[in-house]
Design an enzyme around this catalytic site. Sequence first.
Site, mmCIF file in Angstrom:
data_model
loop_
_atom_site.group_PDB
_atom_site.id
_atom_site.type_symbol
_atom_site.label_atom_id
_atom_site.label_comp_id
_atom_site.label_asym_id
_atom_site.label_seq_id
_atom_site.Cartn_x
_atom_site.Cartn_y
_atom_site.Cartn_z
ATOM 1 N N GLU A 174 0.820 -1.214 0.000
ATOM 2 C CA GLU A 174 0.000 0.000 0.000
ATOM 3 C C GLU A 174 0.855 1.266 0.000
ATOM 4 O O GLU A 174 0.364 2.365 0.253
ATOM 5 C CB GLU A 174 -0.949 -0.028 1.202
ATOM 6 N N HIS A 250 -5.073 1.388 7.042
ATOM 7 C CA HIS A 250 -3.662 1.696 6.756
ATOM 8 C C HIS A 250 -3.024 2.168 8.058
ATOM 9 O O HIS A 250 -3.694 2.782 8.895
ATOM 10 C CB HIS A 250 -3.537 2.850 5.747
ATOM 11 N N CYS A 369 -3.255 11.199 3.590
ATOM 12 C CA CYS A 369 -3.501 10.274 2.467
ATOM 13 C C CYS A 369 -3.290 10.980 1.148
ATOM 14 O O CYS A 369 -2.933 10.361 0.149
ATOM 15 C CB CYS A 369 -4.944 9.781 2.460
#
Length: 446
Positions: A174, A250, A369
């Site tokens: 990720e 995450h 993000c």
Amino acid sequence: MKQFEVNFDGLVGPTHNYAGLSFGNVASSSNAQNTSNPKEAAKQGLVKMKALADLGMQQGVLAPQERPNVHTLRRLGFVGSDAEVLEKASKQAPDVLQAVCSASSMWTANAATVSPSADTANGKVHFTPANLTNKFHRSLEPVVTGRILKATFANEKYFEHHVHLPDNDHFGDEGAANHTRLCSEYGHAGVELFVYGKYAFDTSKPAPLKYPARQTLEASQAIARLHGLSDENVVYMQQNPHVIDQGVFHNDVISVGNQNVLFYHEEAFFDTDNKLSEIKRKFGDDELHFIKVNNSDVSVNEAVKTYLFNTQILTLPSGEMCIIAPTECEESDSVSTYLSKLTEMDTPIKEVKYFDVKQSMRNGGGPACLRLRVALTGQELDAVNPNTLMNDELFAKLNMWVDKHYRDQISLNDLADPQLLIESRTALDELTQILKLGSVYTFQQA
Ligand code: SUG
């Protein structure tokens, strides 16, 4: 030597919508089907980028991806003109159509893992696009992400680009959302922290039960090898499986680092004490701040709701650190109380600035993000494509570009509209000229 941390924010693409595509990401599921506001979303992002540039930070822009992704629909067997392909997909496979329309490339923390030249064996800055295998809509990103990164960091003397890891859950990666770097100065060798959710090959090890772990230990190890990092500068930490099951999909939803600060929730990690000792040992004698937030101050649930840890910690030109937080943090009593207490504590963090990025937050994407951090020396910064760096002129150009091409609203029914595809490609074609990226999109290469 000059050294910078440059934030490269993802520009929100013209198809920004709420499709509920990310199981395990609470905001994505709970806002599914809502009407989105692409123009507002793109402008919220631009305001944040410009504000950081105005603070004296180096700020870049990464272009969004081509959506609807008709090429993927064709690969899945839909044939005919572009309009026919969209029409058939909307009738026969509406879920697939929604997935290929996602503007998820805006969250550039998931674009790649980046290791600065001070950490790597060959002294270059290394980039590996994230394969994002856990979510179909995101697994469509890495190839074009790689092209955009190459067009932004083109100079082979300074930048090395790797192919994304094999597309399989065993190597689920990720990117920077599960990676952070601690250092005394951006240009000095640092300790790279890779935070994984599970072991891919040894299933007897702890793992979440309800929601998926998107990052594996094996993927993190592969990135460290590719980037030529030394074992003495790397720490692998496991995310606490129980927090993944509470919506921490995450690691950057529960911890964030900058220079000599690691800001984290007490429940963020597995085997925390041992791992913090390893970080301390590898970091060396320089001052290091572990800022732990206890449950009694902010619960995991409140952290997930407000994105307290999806904040950006910036080192301002003055040397003091500032937290860039979403307005959701300001609106929460416990989090805003905590943050004002934090700025009074004996840590380098002295200021909090709140930004409205609600359009992105509703899909589970906070300020952190939306950005990919790239630590660069002065020479490396000079080698970056200068048209991607934020300034008054680029800010004005991009706002005009958004005004010209973006819709005010999108609902899921709009995604099959062939006009949206035309608008989106027209916008992106023009964007590649503004940012001087060349033909990075597949529709430009046909
Ligand atoms: O991958 N949401 C993104 C949010 C990514 C946040 N990034 C970081 N934490 N670094 C994701 O889950 C939702 C799209 C939708 O439901 O329409 C989405 O893809």
